[in-house]
Design an enzyme around this catalytic site. Structure first.
Site, PDB file in Angstrom:
ATOM      1  N   ARG A  26      -6.296 -67.415 -54.416  1.00 55.01           N
ATOM      2  CA  ARG A  26      -6.647 -67.899 -52.981  1.00 55.01           C
ATOM      3  C   ARG A  26      -6.512 -69.219 -52.179  1.00 55.01           C
ATOM      4  NH1 ARG A  26      -5.866 -62.621 -51.322  1.00 55.01           N
ATOM      5  NH2 ARG A  26      -6.771 -60.535 -51.737  1.00 55.01           N
TER       6      ARG A  26
ATOM      7  N   LYS B 186     -16.424 -53.532 -42.147  1.00 61.39           N
ATOM      8  CA  LYS B 186     -15.760 -54.156 -41.336  1.00 61.39           C
ATOM      9  C   LYS B 186     -15.385 -52.994 -40.224  1.00 61.39           C
ATOM     10  CE  LYS B 186     -12.695 -55.657 -45.110  1.00 61.39           C
ATOM     11  NZ  LYS B 186     -13.606 -55.377 -46.402  1.00 61.39           N
TER      12      LYS B 186
ATOM     13  N   LYS C  60     -14.778 -46.416 -53.454  1.00 61.22           N
ATOM     14  CA  LYS C  60     -15.329 -47.096 -52.744  1.00 61.22           C
ATOM     15  C   LYS C  60     -16.372 -46.365 -52.499  1.00 61.22           C
ATOM     16  CE  LYS C  60     -13.533 -48.933 -49.291  1.00 61.22           C
ATOM     17  NZ  LYS C  60     -12.727 -49.451 -48.048  1.00 61.22           N
TER      18      LYS C  60
ATOM     19  N   ASP D  71      -7.118 -48.968 -44.667  1.00 59.11           N
ATOM     20  CA  ASP D  71      -8.301 -47.956 -44.677  1.00 59.11           C
ATOM     21  C   ASP D  71      -8.786 -48.057 -43.778  1.00 59.11           C
ATOM     22  OD1 ASP D  71      -8.914 -50.504 -45.696  1.00 59.11           O
ATOM     23  OD2 ASP D  71     -10.775 -49.698 -46.838  1.00 59.11           O
TER      24      ASP D  71
ATOM     25  N   ASP E  11      -5.512 -52.196 -41.524  1.00 60.84           N
ATOM     26  CA  ASP E  11      -4.515 -52.095 -42.733  1.00 60.84           C
ATOM     27  C   ASP E  11      -4.764 -50.513 -43.133  1.00 60.84           C
ATOM     28  OD1 ASP E  11      -7.794 -51.665 -42.759  1.00 60.84           O
ATOM     29  OD2 ASP E  11      -7.960 -52.680 -44.489  1.00 60.84           O
TER      30      ASP E  11
ATOM     31  N   THR F  74     -14.046 -56.307 -55.386  1.00 60.17           N
ATOM     32  CA  THR F  74     -14.855 -57.081 -54.218  1.00 60.17           C
ATOM     33  C   THR F  74     -15.186 -55.801 -53.411  1.00 60.17           C
ATOM     34  OG1 THR F  74     -13.032 -58.558 -54.249  1.00 60.17           O
ATOM     35  CG2 THR F  74     -14.389 -58.355 -52.264  1.00 60.17           C
TER      36      THR F  74
ATOM     37  N   GLU G  19     -15.061 -61.567 -41.730  1.00 62.82           N
ATOM     38  CA  GLU G  19     -14.065 -62.755 -42.855  1.00 62.82           C
ATOM     39  C   GLU G  19     -12.940 -63.182 -42.663  1.00 62.82           C
ATOM     40  OE1 GLU G  19     -15.326 -60.794 -47.193  1.00 62.82           O
ATOM     41  OE2 GLU G  19     -15.135 -59.085 -45.599  1.00 62.82           O
ATOM     42  N   GLU G  20     -11.948 -64.077 -43.288  1.00 64.02           N
ATOM     43  CA  GLU G  20     -11.539 -64.411 -42.550  1.00 64.02           C
ATOM     44  C   GLU G  20     -10.165 -63.926 -43.117  1.00 64.02           C
ATOM     45  OE1 GLU G  20      -8.959 -64.697 -45.374  1.00 64.02           O
ATOM     46  OE2 GLU G  20     -10.822 -64.273 -46.528  1.00 64.02           O
TER      47      GLU G  20
ATOM     48  N   ASP H 130     -10.424 -50.627 -41.705  1.00 65.17           N
ATOM     49  CA  ASP H 130     -11.491 -51.273 -41.775  1.00 65.17           C
ATOM     50  C   ASP H 130     -10.698 -53.292 -41.043  1.00 65.17           C
ATOM     51  OD1 ASP H 130      -9.972 -52.469 -44.194  1.00 65.17           O
ATOM     52  OD2 ASP H 130     -12.442 -52.430 -44.985  1.00 65.17           O
ATOM     53  N   ARG H 131      -9.620 -53.434 -41.250  1.00 67.09           N
ATOM     54  CA  ARG H 131      -9.650 -54.665 -41.325  1.00 67.09           C
ATOM     55  C   ARG H 131      -8.455 -54.903 -39.163  1.00 67.09           C
ATOM     56  NH1 ARG H 131      -6.950 -57.618 -44.887  1.00 67.09           N
ATOM     57  NH2 ARG H 131      -6.919 -56.241 -46.264  1.00 67.09           N
TER      58      ARG H 131
ATOM     59  N   SER I 155      -7.475 -49.721 -49.998  1.00 66.10           N
ATOM     60  CA  SER I 155      -6.620 -50.730 -48.552  1.00 66.10           C
ATOM     61  C   SER I 155      -5.649 -50.978 -48.450  1.00 66.10           C
ATOM     62  CB  SER I 155      -8.246 -51.500 -48.818  1.00 66.10           C
ATOM     63  OG  SER I 155      -8.387 -52.633 -47.179  1.00 66.10           O
ATOM     64  N   HIS I 156      -5.808 -52.539 -48.488  1.00 66.17           N
ATOM     65  CA  HIS I 156      -4.225 -52.554 -47.848  1.00 66.17           C
ATOM     66  C   HIS I 156      -3.291 -53.311 -49.374  1.00 66.17           C
ATOM     67  CE1 HIS I 156      -6.784 -56.575 -49.881  1.00 66.17           C
ATOM     68  NE2 HIS I 156      -6.187 -56.542 -50.793  1.00 66.17           N
TER      69      HIS I 156
ATOM     70  N   ARG J   6     -10.860 -50.440 -58.071  1.00 67.49           N
ATOM     71  CA  ARG J   6      -9.399 -50.442 -57.657  1.00 67.49           C
ATOM     72  C   ARG J   6      -7.813 -50.446 -58.934  1.00 67.49           C
ATOM     73  NH1 ARG J   6      -8.152 -53.295 -52.124  1.00 67.49           N
ATOM     74  NH2 ARG J   6      -9.968 -52.548 -51.269  1.00 67.49           N
TER      75      ARG J   6
HETATM   76  C1  VG1 Z   1     -10.225 -58.714 -49.776  1.00 63.56           C
HETATM   77  C2  VG1 Z   1     -10.564 -60.053 -48.863  1.00 63.56           C
HETATM   78  C3  VG1 Z   1     -11.905 -59.550 -48.495  1.00 63.56           C
HETATM   79  C4  VG1 Z   1     -12.268 -58.954 -48.226  1.00 63.56           C
HETATM   80  C5  VG1 Z   1     -11.932 -57.126 -48.995  1.00 63.56           C
HETATM   81  C6  VG1 Z   1     -12.348 -56.103 -49.024  1.00 63.56           C
HETATM   82  O1  VG1 Z   1     -10.760 -59.351 -51.285  1.00 63.56           O
HETATM   83  O2  VG1 Z   1     -10.289 -61.217 -48.772  1.00 63.56           O
HETATM   84  O3  VG1 Z   1     -12.102 -60.761 -47.396  1.00 63.56           O
HETATM   85  O4  VG1 Z   1     -13.675 -57.655 -48.318  1.00 63.56           O
HETATM   86  O5  VG1 Z   1     -10.255 -57.946 -49.801  1.00 63.56           O
HETATM   87  O6  VG1 Z   1     -11.219 -55.508 -48.009  1.00 63.56           O
HETATM   88  P1  VG1 Z   1     -10.674 -60.567 -52.618  1.00 63.56           P
HETATM   89  O7  VG1 Z   1     -11.278 -60.168 -53.650  1.00 63.56           O
HETATM   90  O8  VG1 Z   1      -9.629 -59.683 -53.413  1.00 63.56           O
HETATM   91  O9  VG1 Z   1     -10.368 -61.936 -51.915  1.00 63.56           O
HETATM   92  V1  VG1 Z   1     -10.663 -53.924 -47.965  1.00 63.56           V
HETATM   93  O10 VG1 Z   1     -10.059 -53.771 -46.679  1.00 63.56           O
HETATM   94  O11 VG1 Z   1      -9.987 -54.159 -49.125  1.00 63.56           O
HETATM   95  O12 VG1 Z   1     -12.038 -52.782 -48.267  1.00 63.56           O
HETATM   96 CO    CO Z   2      -9.849 -52.273 -45.679  1.00 68.26          CO
END
Ligand code: VG1
Ligand code: CO
Length: 539
Positions: A492, A372, A124, A275, A273, A16, A359-360, A277-278, A111-112, A20
């Site tokens: 999810r 984001k 990325k 990086d 988070d 996504t 995004e949610e 972005d959230r 990211s998270h 990673r």
């Molecule tokens: C998750 C979130 C998605 C977001 C992605 C990257 O992806 O659900 O909405 O864009 O992380 O965010 P997934 O495929 O695990 O549902 V981040 O902050 O990791 O760059």
């Molecule tokens: Co992130």
């Protein structure tokens, strides 16, 4: 310059949001190098171009940056802009690419996902509009990575501590302040005076979760907006995020939630988070669902200087609640539904068809960058609260009273057996056609499908982007597999129920969604199959 022989890895397919893997996978010889060379081979414009480079400060960040700088020099990049100490948030990279006219940017982050030697690492690539590389680019890099047999490496090293220009061979490496340009951009968008005033009479708490936004928060919230020291939590980036999981949700941002739901809670709380972005946003004793946050931001954007003339349109990822659509409708602007992942918003933003999107999963942003942007969303809320002179709870209640409330929660089943997760998805998939018309627990299914996105700008098509089941009541559930995990699978389940404007907006969230959750579980055998009694996280 050396040419190093290598053999391909077969698993370098970005998900996504970038590639990673476990840190140990990235740390093995040639792994990062193969992927980066594949990138240079595919994005030919990087030769003679400018590359922005930085990361969230996690373990291995410095090693990876040193390697990428040497490879950039060997691949004919003219200039690398790198954040001091290797730090740059994802939205800051997006801004710098646009601001400096760079060819692209590399963000080192998972990211998270947790960091450290036993955690995760990631890379990325963002393209020249500042946005995440589209699938056409990431697919090409993956194809190249399966064939690669050599990479290029120059000699040389730079100090990431020292601001200013250095050289590796003919290439200029400019070490820049990671915050300065980004902070200036924020100041150009918002009414900082109004926010500063608001902060003299109100309190806030911001939790950087030991990740990249710490230095940004200190400068923006602390120095420029006058938030006191007590407002800034965990603002020193650490290589393993203080042993935590830099995902801003009720489980991993426990400290912030405790503070916001405790006695003497601040008026406003937020976290970001790994990086940057959230974001999540809370009021005193109240958590704003990210889907609602997008809707409130869209409905109130005109109160913020940068958006005073209104917004062109709104987009949300498919699993995000439809609260934003209701706002778009009332504003008379278009609403778009895209697959999960920020890369799908880029075309709509570039074409001027939308101004805000989200995004949610707690990502929200606008056309000021192509990512984001966590701190942007938090500043939007602060500016809206300052302009409306209301508490967050009042803003939210009025919003629901006007537009109705979309009760919403995401249930994550993390790191379950990958085959079991695929089985659950397949089981739902094969029932889709016969679901409409079926009634269960008093809810009748109105439609069910596997989401396909047709990009209205470039005509590209993305299939299999999640399974969705809609009910006549306006409720819905969605199921999809995460594309960011690194071990097993994360399933999810996204739950949504609609309560109209004149309905009861004060129900217990999980109770309100329990019927839809039960139906999802019954139709798919979810919990039985993945061997879990409950989700790992409910956000
Ligand atoms: C998750 C979130 C998605 C977001 C992605 C990257 O992806 O659900 O909405 O864009 O992380 O965010 P997934 O495929 O695990 O549902 V981040 O902050 O990791 O760059
Ligand atoms: Co992130």
């Amino acid at each position: 310059m050396r040419i190093v022989s290598t053999t391909p890895f077969t698993d370098q397919k970005p998900g996504t949001s970038g590639l990673r893997k476990r840190t140990a996978v990235f740390a093995q010889p040639h792994y990062l190098e193969n992927f980066v060379q594949s990138l240079f081979d595919v994005v030919e414009a990087l030769r003679g171009g400018t590359l922005v480079l930085g990361g969230d400060g996690r373990f291995h960040n410095d090693v990876a940056i040193a390697t990428i700088i040497r490879m950039a020099a060997a691949n004919g990049v003219t200039k690398v802009l790198v954040g001091q100490h290797g730090i740059l948030s994802t939205p800051a990279v997006s801004h710098l690419i646009r601001h400096c006219g760079a060819t692209g940017g590399i963000v080192l982050s998972a990211s998270h996902n947790p960091g450290g030697p036993d955690g995760d690492f990631g890379i990325k690539y963002n393209v020249e509009n500042g946005g995440p590389a589209p699938t056409s680019v990431t697919d090409a890099v993956f194809e190249r990575s399966k064939l690669i047999d050599e990479y290029r490496m120059a000699e040389g090293a730079v100090s990431l501590a020292k601001l200013g220009e250095q050289r590796v061979g003919d290439m200029v490496v400019s070490v820049i302040d990671p915050v300065e340009d980004y902070a200036a951009l924020m100041e150009s968008l918002f009414d900082f005076d109004a926010i500063r005033d608001w902060l003299t009479a109100h309190s806030m708490a911001f939790d950087a979760m030991h990740a990249v936004t710490g230095p940004y928060a200190r400068k923006i919230f602390g120095q420029r907006l006058g938030a006191g020291k007590a407002a800034l939590m965990n603002c020193d980036p650490s290589a393993d995020f203080g042993g935590g999981h830099p995902d801003p949700n009720p489980v991993y941002a426990r400290a912030l939630f405790d503070r916001m739901f405790g006695d003497d809670a601040p008026d406003f709380g937020a976290a970001s988070d790994g990086d940057g972005d959230r974001n999540i946003v809370l009021g005193r004793g109240v958590y704003v669902s990210p889907s609602d946050s997008l809707a409130v931001i869209a409905a109130n954007a005109h109160l913020v200087p940068a958006y005073r003339n209104g917004i062109a349109g709104v987009a949300r990822s498919m699993p995000t609640s439809r609260a934003a659509d209701v706002v778009a409708d009332s504003l008379g602007v278009p609403a778009f539904e895209t697959p999960t992942g920020w890369k799908y918003f880029g075309n709509l933003l570039d074409a001027g068809r939308i101004t805000v999107c989200g995004e949610e999963s707690a990502g929200t942003s606008s056309d000021h960058v192509r990512e984001k942007d966590g701190l942007w969303a938090i500043l939007m809320w602060l500016n809206i609260l300052a302009a409306r002179k209301q508490t967050l709870t009042e803003v939210l209640s009025e919003h629901w009273a006007k537009h109705g409330r979309h009760y919403y929660s995401r249930h994550d089943y993390e790191e379950v057996d990958a085959d079991a997760a695929r089985f659950v998805m397949a089981k739902l998939d094969e029932q889709l056609a016969e679901l409409p018309g079926r009634a269960l627990h008093g809810e009748t299914i109105s439609a069910a499908d596997s989401f396909t996105y047709h990009d209205p700008v470039d005509g590209s098509v993305a299939r299999n982007q999640g399974l969705r089941v809609m009910f006549e009541s306006g409720a819905r559930f969605v199921m999809r597999l995460s594309g960011t995990g690194t071990s097993g699978a994360t399933l999810r389940l996204y739950l949504e129920a609609y309560e109209p404007a004149d309905g009861d907006h004060a129900q217990d969230l999980q109770r309100r969604l329990s019927v839809i959750a039960a139906i999802a579980n019954e139709l798919t055998g979810l919990r039985r199959t993945v061997l879990r009694d409950a989700p790992s996280v409910m956000s």
